[in-house]
Scaffold this active site. Structure first.
Site, PDB file in Angstrom:
ATOM      1  N   HIS A  43      41.590  41.760  39.257  1.00  0.00           N
ATOM      2  CA  HIS A  43      41.264  40.417  38.775  1.00  0.00           C
ATOM      3  C   HIS A  43      42.322  40.007  37.757  1.00  0.00           C
ATOM      4  O   HIS A  43      42.122  40.145  36.546  1.00  0.00           O
ATOM      5  CB  HIS A  43      39.868  40.414  38.143  1.00  0.00           C
ATOM      6  CG  HIS A  43      39.352  39.050  37.821  1.00  0.00           C
ATOM      7  ND1 HIS A  43      38.007  38.732  37.871  1.00  0.00           N
ATOM      8  CD2 HIS A  43      39.972  37.916  37.435  1.00  0.00           C
ATOM      9  CE1 HIS A  43      37.844  37.459  37.527  1.00  0.00           C
ATOM     10  NE2 HIS A  43      39.025  36.953  37.249  1.00  0.00           N
ATOM     11  N   GLU A  70      40.547  38.922  42.887  1.00  0.00           N
ATOM     12  CA  GLU A  70      39.615  37.966  42.299  1.00  0.00           C
ATOM     13  C   GLU A  70      40.338  37.065  41.312  1.00  0.00           C
ATOM     14  O   GLU A  70      41.314  37.475  40.680  1.00  0.00           O
ATOM     15  CB  GLU A  70      38.504  38.696  41.537  1.00  0.00           C
ATOM     16  CG  GLU A  70      37.652  39.616  42.362  1.00  0.00           C
ATOM     17  CD  GLU A  70      36.577  40.292  41.528  1.00  0.00           C
ATOM     18  OE1 GLU A  70      35.623  40.812  42.121  1.00  0.00           O
ATOM     19  OE2 GLU A  70      36.693  40.303  40.279  1.00  0.00           O
ATOM     20  N   HIS A 190      29.235  42.901  39.083  1.00  0.00           N
ATOM     21  CA  HIS A 190      29.165  42.639  37.636  1.00  0.00           C
ATOM     22  C   HIS A 190      27.991  43.389  37.024  1.00  0.00           C
ATOM     23  O   HIS A 190      26.838  43.050  37.252  1.00  0.00           O
ATOM     24  CB  HIS A 190      29.055  41.148  37.299  1.00  0.00           C
ATOM     25  CG  HIS A 190      29.593  40.849  35.919  1.00  0.00           C
ATOM     26  ND1 HIS A 190      30.889  40.460  35.696  1.00  0.00           N
ATOM     27  CD2 HIS A 190      29.036  40.937  34.703  1.00  0.00           C
ATOM     28  CE1 HIS A 190      31.098  40.287  34.407  1.00  0.00           C
ATOM     29  NE2 HIS A 190      29.974  40.585  33.776  1.00  0.00           N
TER      30      HIS A 190
END
Length: 237
Positions: A43, A70, A190
């Site tokens: 990410h 991401e 998450h």
């Protein structure tokens, strides 16, 4: 079996803290795949405080499982994804300077924007996923963007589970049922951990993939990276 994609941002954070190449991000990515993980997630953020854009380029030839990038689809991010051509891109509405992801997309307000970005990625053969909260209207909005998958934002579930409230899974189960009806693939991530990931999987029909970084790397400090990857794989069977 639900696939495990390991987010290696925390490895980059540790490396960057000393300014050298220890730990070696590329070697860790290769080792994680050898240990059995079915994907590598990164990410990159605009300030490159952990994953750098060059890391994405360097990882591309080494990730032989699934490469998932991401991020917020701003111009530099879009260019990077089109250059690296990962198997999957996950669109996350991060604000600049955000410590970590804190919400899913409003797929109704951002429908036109997301549709345009997704079309470009799909034209380049890249599977797309949208980070969303377990809200039925947002799932319906995601379908209208043309995305292949959604990624359920699981912080609220993880928080409730840690408090002993297993009913916190209910909005996620309902969201997954709707996603299946709409023919949307389901990912999740998450704050998933060894403690809660098996319960989550058992209650999410057709969960294709989880992306786990912070908890997995933290658990590996005590238990070892090879061991932890395989503990996750066992729970995701």
């Amino acid at each position: 079996m639900t696939k495990l994609s390991v987010n290696i941002n925390k490895i980059a954070t540790l490396r960057n803290a000393r300014g050298g190449n220890v730990p070696d991000l590329l070697k860790v990515a290769v080792d994680i795949q050898k240990f059995g993980a079915q994907g590598i997630t990164i990410h990159p953020r605009p300030d490159e405080r952990h994953i750098r854009y060059q890391d994405a380029r360097d990882l591309r030839p080494l990730v032989y499982t699934e490469f998932n990038i991401e991020g917020n689809p701003q111009h530099n991010f879009i260019d990077l994804v089109l250059e690296c051509k990962p198997e999957q891109v996950t669109l996350v509405p991060d604000a600049i300077g955000a410590i970590t992801s804190s919400s899913g997309w409003d797929t109704l307000k951002n429908q036109a924007y997301l549709s345009e970005v997704i079309k470009e990625f799909k034209n380049n053969g890249i599977r797309t996923s949208i980070f969303v909260d377990p809200v039925l209207e947002m799932i319906e909005g995601a379908k209208k963007t043309g995305t292949d998958r959604i990624e359920l934002y699981t912080e609220a579930f993880a928080n409730q589970y840690s408090l002993g409230n297993k009913k916190g899974i209910e909005p996620y189960t309902k969201a997954a049922i709707l996603a299946n009806e709409l023919n949307l693939g389901i990912n999740a991530g998450h704050d998933l951990s060894l403690d809660n990931v098996q319960f989550f999987k058992q209650n999410i029909p057709n969960l294709l993939e989880v992306s786990i970084g912070h908890a997995l790397i933290s658990e590996a400090l005590y238990l070892g990276l090879d061991n932890v990857v395989n503990m996750y794989l066992h729970k995701l069977k």
